[in-house]
Write an enzyme that holds these catalytic residues in place. Structure first.
Site, PDB file in Angstrom:
ATOM      1  N   ASP A  92       0.843  -1.205   0.000  1.00  0.00           N
ATOM      2  CA  ASP A  92       0.000   0.000   0.000  1.00  0.00           C
ATOM      3  C   ASP A  92       0.882   1.261   0.000  1.00  0.00           C
ATOM      4  O   ASP A  92       0.591   2.232  -0.691  1.00  0.00           O
ATOM      5  CB  ASP A  92      -0.923  -0.021   1.220  1.00  0.00           C
ATOM      6  CG  ASP A  92      -1.655  -1.350   1.318  1.00  0.00           C
ATOM      7  OD1 ASP A  92      -2.297  -1.731   0.336  1.00  0.00           O
ATOM      8  OD2 ASP A  92      -1.540  -2.027   2.357  1.00  0.00           O
ATOM      9  N   HIS A 144      -4.891  -3.243   6.337  1.00  0.00           N
ATOM     10  CA  HIS A 144      -4.686  -3.494   4.901  1.00  0.00           C
ATOM     11  C   HIS A 144      -6.054  -3.804   4.301  1.00  0.00           C
ATOM     12  O   HIS A 144      -6.458  -4.967   4.155  1.00  0.00           O
ATOM     13  CB  HIS A 144      -3.713  -4.657   4.684  1.00  0.00           C
ATOM     14  CG  HIS A 144      -3.663  -5.092   3.247  1.00  0.00           C
ATOM     15  ND1 HIS A 144      -3.159  -4.301   2.253  1.00  0.00           N
ATOM     16  CD2 HIS A 144      -4.100  -6.221   2.637  1.00  0.00           C
ATOM     17  CE1 HIS A 144      -3.282  -4.928   1.089  1.00  0.00           C
ATOM     18  NE2 HIS A 144      -3.854  -6.091   1.294  1.00  0.00           N
TER      19      HIS A 144
HETATM   20  P1  NAX Z   1      -2.786 -17.971  -4.420  1.00  0.00           P
HETATM   21  O1  NAX Z   1      -4.196 -18.451  -4.261  1.00  0.00           O
HETATM   22  O2  NAX Z   1      -2.172 -17.915  -5.770  1.00  0.00           O
HETATM   23  O3  NAX Z   1      -1.847 -18.877  -3.521  1.00  0.00           O
HETATM   24  C1  NAX Z   1      -2.093 -19.135  -2.185  1.00  0.00           C
HETATM   25  C2  NAX Z   1      -1.471 -20.481  -1.892  1.00  0.00           C
HETATM   26  O4  NAX Z   1      -1.585 -20.683  -0.492  1.00  0.00           O
HETATM   27  C3  NAX Z   1      -2.189 -21.644  -2.580  1.00  0.00           C
HETATM   28  O5  NAX Z   1      -1.248 -22.404  -3.298  1.00  0.00           O
HETATM   29  C4  NAX Z   1      -2.794 -22.419  -1.420  1.00  0.00           C
HETATM   30  O6  NAX Z   1      -2.825 -23.804  -1.656  1.00  0.00           O
HETATM   31  C5  NAX Z   1      -1.866 -22.043  -0.284  1.00  0.00           C
HETATM   32  N1  NAX Z   1      -2.437 -22.205   1.044  1.00  0.00           N
HETATM   33  C6  NAX Z   1      -3.718 -21.999   1.424  1.00  0.00           C
HETATM   34  N2  NAX Z   1      -3.880 -22.319   2.724  1.00  0.00           N
HETATM   35  C7  NAX Z   1      -2.655 -22.716   3.156  1.00  0.00           C
HETATM   36  C8  NAX Z   1      -2.199 -23.201   4.395  1.00  0.00           C
HETATM   37  N3  NAX Z   1      -3.027 -23.344   5.432  1.00  0.00           N
HETATM   38  N4  NAX Z   1      -0.889 -23.526   4.490  1.00  0.00           N
HETATM   39  C9  NAX Z   1      -0.055 -23.422   3.436  1.00  0.00           C
HETATM   40  N5  NAX Z   1      -0.452 -22.992   2.223  1.00  0.00           N
HETATM   41  C10 NAX Z   1      -1.735 -22.639   2.095  1.00  0.00           C
HETATM   42  O7  NAX Z   1      -2.741 -16.570  -3.680  1.00  0.00           O
HETATM   43  P2  NAX Z   1      -1.634 -15.435  -3.774  1.00  0.00           P
HETATM   44  O8  NAX Z   1      -1.972 -14.545  -4.905  1.00  0.00           O
HETATM   45  O9  NAX Z   1      -0.290 -16.047  -3.719  1.00  0.00           O
HETATM   46  O10 NAX Z   1      -1.965 -14.588  -2.450  1.00  0.00           O
HETATM   47  C11 NAX Z   1      -1.711 -15.126  -1.173  1.00  0.00           C
HETATM   48  C12 NAX Z   1      -2.351 -14.252  -0.112  1.00  0.00           C
HETATM   49  O11 NAX Z   1      -1.825 -12.937  -0.161  1.00  0.00           O
HETATM   50  C13 NAX Z   1      -3.873 -14.076  -0.266  1.00  0.00           C
HETATM   51  O12 NAX Z   1      -4.477 -14.200   1.016  1.00  0.00           O
HETATM   52  C14 NAX Z   1      -4.006 -12.656  -0.730  1.00  0.00           C
HETATM   53  O13 NAX Z   1      -5.256 -12.087  -0.372  1.00  0.00           O
HETATM   54  C15 NAX Z   1      -2.873 -12.006   0.019  1.00  0.00           C
HETATM   55  N6  NAX Z   1      -2.414 -10.696  -0.462  1.00  0.00           N
HETATM   56  C16 NAX Z   1      -2.009  -9.807   0.464  1.00  0.00           C
HETATM   57  C17 NAX Z   1      -1.509  -8.574   0.122  1.00  0.00           C
HETATM   58  C18 NAX Z   1      -1.027  -7.609   1.155  1.00  0.00           C
HETATM   59  O14 NAX Z   1      -0.673  -6.493   0.770  1.00  0.00           O
HETATM   60  N7  NAX Z   1      -1.000  -7.927   2.445  1.00  0.00           N
HETATM   61  C19 NAX Z   1      -1.461  -8.152  -1.290  1.00  0.00           C
HETATM   62  C20 NAX Z   1      -1.469  -9.288  -2.255  1.00  0.00           C
HETATM   63  C21 NAX Z   1      -2.391 -10.417  -1.884  1.00  0.00           C
HETATM   64  O15 NAX Z   1      -3.699 -10.076  -2.283  1.00  0.00           O
END
Ligand code: NAX
Length: 330
Positions: free
Chosen positions: A162, A190
């Site tokens: 952000d 966030h």
């Molecule tokens: P993806 O859906 O591409 O990948 C997430 C991965 O996490 C998947 O492969 C899934 O199998 C795995 N996963 C789910 N639960 C799990 C667990 N209990 N243990 C281990 N692995 C697990 O998402 P991605 O684009 O990589 O985003 C990941 C996270 O970042 C999401 O929650 C998203 O909302 C968050 N974000 C946060 C941001 C921030 O500024 N704080 C910005 C970017 C993003 O939106």
């Protein structure tokens, strides 16, 4: 290369942020060009993500990174966080169609209860944790709450994306390089309620409001545009921010491990500074005093009525998120 390798656990290793993040950690961009790393990767115990994580590990092998000491792949957080110096909690459950925010908070809360316990029982003394998986402020609170062995200050959540988004938008409006933007900090959650504090930020050393005199643009276009940038990326790309999120986590951890007077935004355990409720995780200005250790910066961020109102709104949201998951907090 004489430094002992750092153990870095990364969850969501097969996800899109993981794919952008892991090569950059292995290349030394997060912990430095003379710091070897051991990557301990975690994915859910499901065939597809496990197989995809193996593919990511194969690609990391194929990069022949000199700083990548070794890797291990896991489906169990207890093993993944074993002796970890850093836990980067990226993986979480995405919000599905029609899903209420409260359901998202609770579903993800359950993940972070388990991961917090696993960090408590297995990670190294002094382990630092940074949470990216959303809703990251509340997820980090839940994890920290389970990990009583470690101080709450060792748990942070990422608002650096952000901050970076806000800096570029101000620079583009003013027609200057992003390096001209100073003292720019994100306050609060966030989420779209966050407050990108343009009133204390500078452009080329001058107050932003002296350079961008269109107050309506700052309040009515800039602020919502930073808050909703994630949605705009999804609209344009069909996928959520990944390379920029990975880049922001590199910035977050690098600045948190590099002592300096530089002010940066991270979501931390609130001690009541800036009027945030004690015990929520709120983004605010910090500077790094020793590797992994920070202090809140108080001077230079006085808030007028507008800023106080904005901080009040984002604080209300953090408090209400805490109430939604209160049964997960001990
Ligand atoms: P993806 O859906 O591409 O990948 C997430 C991965 O996490 C998947 O492969 C899934 O199998 C795995 N996963 C789910 N639960 C799990 C667990 N209990 N243990 C281990 N692995 C697990 O998402 P991605 O684009 O990589 O985003 C990941 C996270 O970042 C999401 O929650 C998203 O909302 C968050 N974000 C946060 C941001 C921030 O500024 N704080 C910005 C970017 C993003 O939106």
């Amino acid at each position: 290369m004489s430094n002992k390798p750092l153990r870095v656990a990364v969850t969501g290793a097969a996800g899109q942020i993981g794919y952008s993040l892991l090569p950059r950690i292995a290349a030394g961009e997060m912990f430095g060009a003379d710091q070897p790393v051991i990557l301990q990767l975690l994915e859910i115990p499901v065939e597809g993500p496990q197989k995809a994580m193996k593919g990511v590990a194969m690609e990391l092998d194929d990069c022949a990174f000199p700083l990548l000491d070794s890797m291990s792949l896991h489906d169990d957080p207890n093993a993944a966080f074993g002796d970890a110096d850093w836990c980067l909690l990226v993986g979480s459950k995405p919000r599905g169609p029609g899903m209420e925010r409260a359901d998202l908070l609770k579903d993800n809360g359950a993940i972070f209860v388990g991961q917090g316990k696993a960090i408590d029982e297995n990670a190294a003394d002094g382990c630092r944790t940074a949470v990216v998986g959303n809703p990251c402020n509340t997820n980090v609170m839940i994890a920290a709450n389970q990990a009583k062995r470690l101080p709450a200050e060792n748990f942070t959540a990422m608002t650096r994306l952000d901050q970076n988004r806000a800096a570029t938008q101000l620079a583009q409006k003013a027609g200057v390089q992003v390096t001209e933007i100073g003292n720019l900090v994100i306050f609060g959650n966030h989420s779209p309620t966050m407050y990108a504090d343009f009133q204390n930020a500078t452009i080329g050393g001058k107050p932003v409001t002296d350079v961008i005199t269109d107050e309506a643009w700052l309040k009515e276009q800039f602020l919502p545009s930073v808050g909703k940038r994630g949605a705009a990326i999804i609209e344009a790309r069909g996928l959520s921010s990944a390379a920029s999120a990975a880049n922001a986590l590199i910035d977050h951890v690098r600045d948190l491990t590099t002592p300096s007077d530089k002010v940066h935004s991270i979501a931390i355990h609130s001690d009541g500074s800036y009027g945030f409720a004690e015990g929520v995780w709120a983004s605010m200005p910090v500077k790094t005093t020793a590797p992994g250790t920070y202090e809140v910066v108080h001077s230079g961020f006085d808030q007028n009525d507008f800023g106080q109102e904005k901080i009040g709104l984002t604080n209300d949201e953090l408090v209400s998120e805490r109430e939604t998951v209160s049964d997960m907090l001990s």
